[in-house]
Each structure stands twice: as structure tokens, then as C-alpha cells.
Design an enzyme around this catalytic site. Structure first.
Site: not given
Ligand code: PEP
Length: 250
Positions: A9, A11, A95, A97, A167, A173, A212
Site C-alpha cells: 500500500n 498510500k 483502511h 485511515e 490491521e 506506521g 509495521s
Molecule cells: C498500512 O497502511 O496498511 C500499513 C500496514 O502501514 P505500515 O506497514 O506502514 O504500518
């Protein structure tokens, strides 16, 4: 036997020149023996350049969001059919976000999931609790609520060969990853919810972990029996790191 899946992803990062380089880097660097299904999800404007670089290869294209409505007067939105037309096979829906920054409710997420399915896309349904919810002991209640909204709106057919991404919001992040045991616990719970509703179908649903994930922690996470791959944010912006993660997944 579920084939593992790793989706990147990207973003809202990069310009088309970065997208071209990154897509080509993953395409060229993915080892032949990597058995995972690999998907890249660039921002909308970079879909054409990524599609061009991935054409004919084994890395698939996905988008990060989709409109819950059909083509029409919806300024600023992108329909599921447009994503198919752009070469996408997958789309991320729900997601955290989108849920927290853009007010997407469980109902909107469910409608997006169904629209994606109707257009022939495979939606990657994101679920997960906030830090406060985990600390309050509400993880299962939150995940069940988010999953049930989609399951009830979309029905069994829409979940056949489905993809869910657990998630935890506190891990996205932040550099703070769920332990493999924490991830397994929630993944097994998600599968048990699907199984209680639809029986055998649950064993074919791929449940990805996101939050992460890096090359340094992917192996242990992916070794868990109900972790079928990963949804990777930050680490997917580095082709070498992302390829290492893919290689560890199967
Ligand atoms: C994500 O945005 O789906 C995600 C898992 O981000 P990160 O790997 O940066 O934590």
C-alpha cells in the site's frame, strides 16, 4: 491450502517517476521461487504507469480505495469499473485511515466491498482496533462488528476466496508491530467468525496481517497458521525491502 498474498500500500507517496521505478523494481527483483501472490497498490494517478510496468508479469495491480456507487455524477470519486479498466485486480477497502480521517462507516465499507466484488475486483477488507479499544479489552468486539457489517451486507458469495487484512490501528506506521501471537489470536478469531457463519468457506479466506511489517519481523508473523501474508505500508516503498518480505511469505 491458501496461497499467501503480499500487498504493498503505497498510500499518498511519490510521483509517477517513482511509481514507474518501484513497480519495475518489484517486477524484476521478485525471485522466481517466490510462491506468494504479490500486489502493488499505487495512488490513483500512478495506476497507468504501474500497469504499464507490470503488464504481462506476475505482480498484480490494486487500488487503495473505490467508490461505493456506480459510474455517474460523483465528483472526485473513482468507480470499481474504472479500476478494472485501469488494470486493477484488487482494491483495498476500509483502511483505518479512510475510516478515521475520511469518516468511512462500517456501512460505507460494506457497500464498497460489494461494489468491488460486483465489478470483478478482489477487495482486501481492512479491520482492526485502536489502541484504546485494545487496552479496553474490546479487540474482538470491534473486529466482529466490522466483519459482520460486511458479511451481512455482501453475503456468502462475496466472501468466497475473500481477503481480509487485520490491521491493528496502533501498529500502522508506528513501528510497533503486533506480536505473532497477538496476530494469530485475532486471525483465528476472524476465521472462526467466518466459519460459524459459512462453514468450510472460512478455510479459503486469506487473512493478511498489516502494521509495521518489515523484512526483520515478517518471517515470524508469516509462520503463524492463520497469517496468510501481509498488507505492507511504509516498507513497500522500498523495492528491495518489499521483495524480501514477499520472499519470506511463501
Ligand atoms: C498500512 O497502511 O496498511 C500499513 C500496514 O502501514 P505500515 O506497514 O506502514 O504500518
Amino acid at each position: 491450502m491458501r496461497r499467501s498474498l503480499v500487498a504493498g500500500n503505497w498510500k499518498m507517496h511519490g510521483r509517477s517517476s517513482n511509481a514507474a521505478r518501484l513497480a519495475a523494481g518489484v517486477r524484476d527483483g521478485l525471485p522466481a521461487e517466490c510462491g506468494a501472490e504479490v500486489v502493488l497498490c499505487p495512488p490513483f494517478p500512478h495506476l497507468p504507469v504501474a500497469a504499464d510496468r507490470l503488464e504481462g508479469g506476475r505482480v498484480r495491480l490494486g487500488a487503495q480505495d473505490v467508490c461505493e456507487r456506480e459510474d455517474g455524477a460523483h465528483t472526485g470519486e473513482v468507480s470499481a469499473e474504472m479500476l478494472v479498466d485501469a488494470g486493477c485486480a484488487f482494491v483495498i477497502v476500509g483502511h483505518s485511515e479512510r475510516r478515521s480521517l475520511y469518516g468511512e462507516t462500517d456501512d460505507v465499507v460494506a457497500r464498497k466491498y460489494l461494489r468491488a466484488r460486483q465489478a470483478g475486483l478482489t477487495p482486501i477488507l481492512c479491520l482492526g482496533e485502536s489502541l484504546g479499544e485494545r487496552e479496553a479489552g474490546s479487540t474482538r468486539r470491534v473486529v466482529e462488528r466490522q466483519l459482520t457489517a460486511v458479511a451481512e451486507h455482501c453475503g456468502e458469495e462475496a466472501f468466497r476466496s475473500g481477503v481480509v487484512a487485520y490491521e491493528p490501528v496502533w501498529a500502522i506506521g508506528t513501528g510497533r508491530t503486533a506480536t505473532p501471537e497477538q496476530a494469530q489470536d485475532v486471525h483465528a478469531f476472524i476465521r472462526s467468525l467466518l466459519s460459524a457463519r459459512w462453514g468450510e468457506l472460512a478455510s479459503g479466506v486469506r487473512i493478511l496481517y498489516g502494521g509495521s511489517v518489515k523484512a526483520g519481523n515478517a518471517e515470524r508473523l508469516f509462520s503463524m497458521p492463520d497469517v496468510d501474508g501481509g498488507l505492507i505500508g511504509g516498507a513497500s516503498l522500498d523495492a528491495d525491502e518489499f521483495i524480501r518480505i514477499c520472499a519470506l511469505s511463501g
